[in-house]
Enzyme design. Structure first.
Site, short mmCIF file in Angstrom:
data_model
loop_
_atom_site.label_atom_id
_atom_site.label_comp_id
_atom_site.label_asym_id
_atom_site.label_seq_id
_atom_site.Cartn_x
_atom_site.Cartn_y
_atom_site.Cartn_z
N TRP A 1 0.74 -1.27 -0.10
CA TRP A 1 -0.03 0.13 -0.06
C TRP A 1 0.72 1.22 -0.30
CZ3 TRP A 1 -0.49 -4.34 3.28
CH2 TRP A 1 -0.03 -3.99 4.44
N ARG A 2 2.08 1.18 0.10
CA ARG A 2 3.07 2.27 0.19
C ARG A 2 3.53 2.42 -1.38
NH1 ARG A 2 6.70 1.36 5.72
NH2 ARG A 2 5.31 2.03 7.09
N GLU B 1 -5.54 0.81 5.71
CA GLU B 1 -5.85 1.28 7.24
C GLU B 1 -6.76 0.55 7.78
OE1 GLU B 1 -3.52 3.01 8.96
OE2 GLU B 1 -2.46 3.52 7.54
N GLN C 1 -6.36 -3.77 14.21
CA GLN C 1 -6.36 -5.20 15.04
C GLN C 1 -5.69 -6.25 14.43
OE1 GLN C 1 -7.69 -4.79 18.16
NE2 GLN C 1 -8.35 -2.85 17.76
N THR C 2 -4.88 -6.02 13.42
CA THR C 2 -4.23 -7.10 12.35
C THR C 2 -2.71 -6.56 12.10
OG1 THR C 2 -6.51 -7.38 11.48
CG2 THR C 2 -4.82 -8.53 10.56
N GLY D 1 -10.99 -11.51 10.46
CA GLY D 1 -11.77 -11.08 11.73
C GLY D 1 -12.45 -9.77 11.68
N TYR E 1 -8.05 8.41 13.86
CA TYR E 1 -6.81 7.71 13.69
C TYR E 1 -6.90 7.38 12.06
CZ TYR E 1 -3.48 4.65 12.13
OH TYR E 1 -2.47 3.99 11.25
N ASP F 1 -2.34 6.05 16.98
CA ASP F 1 -3.03 4.84 17.36
C ASP F 1 -2.24 4.35 18.40
OD1 ASP F 1 -0.62 3.97 16.16
OD2 ASP F 1 -1.19 2.56 14.81
N CYS G 1 10.10 0.45 18.93
CA CYS G 1 9.57 0.75 20.15
C CYS G 1 8.20 -0.32 20.27
CB CYS G 1 8.99 2.16 20.43
SG CYS G 1 8.89 2.58 21.95
N CYS H 1 16.84 3.03 17.84
CA CYS H 1 15.92 4.28 17.85
C CYS H 1 16.49 5.46 17.59
CB CYS H 1 15.18 3.98 19.39
SG CYS H 1 13.95 5.31 19.29
#
Length: 346
Positions: free
Chosen positions: A24-25, A37, A42-43, A81, A120, A138, A192, A203
């Site tokens: 998707w990028r 998105e 949740q996935t 789901g 979001y 998010d 993170c 980081c």
């Protein structure tokens, strides 16, 4: 600790070198970003990739999504789901067709007006696809920002999210808003991280991160414990008659609404109770096998399931069943992943 606008440059420099190559990028059109998105809610990214590719091949435009039959849409979504996401996608696609002449709006408030799009997702679509200088906050972003700033407030509270969103709006670089939001998400997903020790040595913000410097990464982010999930016990019936398998459609509302399932009843059946049930269904001759037990976790409910695979010589007299071949099950009927252990038996 407040956010300093100077930290954006370090994050973007890190992102330029470490951003994952994701489908998707590659072509960040509003439709492609929107679908990705919604799928990513949740996935995990790796789980989404094959679904995304198949979805885009079958439904490449908003018009295709708006016109797709519900059963085909559910089949494309099968296994991801949270099926309301797919229903909301189709509803919103029809909104776009009717209210915006088939063009996804490039306005934050208009995006919020589409079914299934919250703050979001509107921020993600708005910044990535349209370059709007809006935040996309998010769980990943909340974790990153609370750790750098040493913020020990509960991240599940709306007030915490609201304050962090406000702080981010002040430092988002207008010329690279989409990259900045994706960089924050990437940092949360790859460095993170949500589970296990963060990879602080990798980081770009290690020199300013309070949680790292003060050894607070196990304590932050702060989340109030969730309520215990309700446990429901079920027995799943894999009924076979003349090489056809019985399935039924769930109710139009509630958990897994409108999807197909194997017939089932509350409680864990013994073999004796199962034999008695078969007699009630007017099945006198059968071969019965128990299956492995299974568990499936939803957000607020946990299913503990036992099952029986029953080859019937008489057709069970049970209302609401349809009988399909195994090939039809694979090609046309969406059966939720809650039943995947039992589907595998067939």
């Amino acid at each position: 600790m407040s956010l300093d606008a100077g930290i954006a440059a370090a994050l973007l420099n890190w992102y330029d070198y470490h951003a994952r190559i994701l489908p998707w990028r590659e072509d960040a059109t509003p439709y492609r970003v929107w679908v990705s998105e919604i799928m990513l809610q949740q996935t995990r990214v790796e789980a989404v990739k094959p679904y995304y590719d198949r979805f885009m091949k079958e439904l490449p435009t908003v018009a295709d999504l708006a016109a797709v039959e519900d059963d085909k849409l559910m089949k494309l979504w099968e296994g991801l789901g949270y099926y309301n996401r797919a229903r909301n996608l189709k509803f919103a696609a029809n909104q776009v067709m009717e209210e915006y002449e088939g063009r996804i709006p490039g306005n934050y408030e208009a995006l919020l007006g589409l079914k299934g799009i919250g703050e979001y997702t509107a921020g993600a679509i708005g910044s990535i696809a349209f370059g709007l200088p809006v935040a996309a906050v998010d769980g990943n972003v909340l974790r990153v920002i609370t750790r750098i700033t040493g913020d020990e407030r509960d991240i599940l509270k709306q007030s915490t999210k609201k304050d962090i969103t406000k702080d981010l709006l002040e430092i988002i670089p207008k010329e690279r808003a989409g990259d900045f939001n994706q960089a924050l998400m990437e940092l949360g997903a790859m460095v993170c991280i949500p589970n296990g020790a963060p990879k602080c040595e990798a980081c770009p913000w290690d020199t300013i991160c309070r949680a790292y410097k003060e050894d607070l990464t196990e304590k932050i982010p702060v989340k109030m414990p969730k309520k215990k999930r309700k446990i429901e016990k079920k027995t799943i019936f894999l009924l076979e008659y003349q090489d056809k398998i019985a399935i039924r459609k769930r109710q139009a509302e509630g958990l897994l609404a409108g999807l197909w399932e194997f017939p089932n009843k509350e409680g864990i059946f013994s073999i004796e109770k199962m034999e008695h049930q078969l007699k009630e269904w007017q099945v006198e001759h059968f071969k019965l096998e128990t299956t492995k037990k299974a568990k499936h976790i939803f957000s607020h409910i946990e299913w503990h399931m036992a099952g029986f695979y029953i080859q019937c010589q008489e057709k069970p007299q049970q209302e609401g069943l349809i009988w399909i071949s195994r090939e039809e099950m694979e090609e046309a009927y969406a059966i939720p992943s809650a039943f995947s252990s039992f589907k595998a038996v067939l």
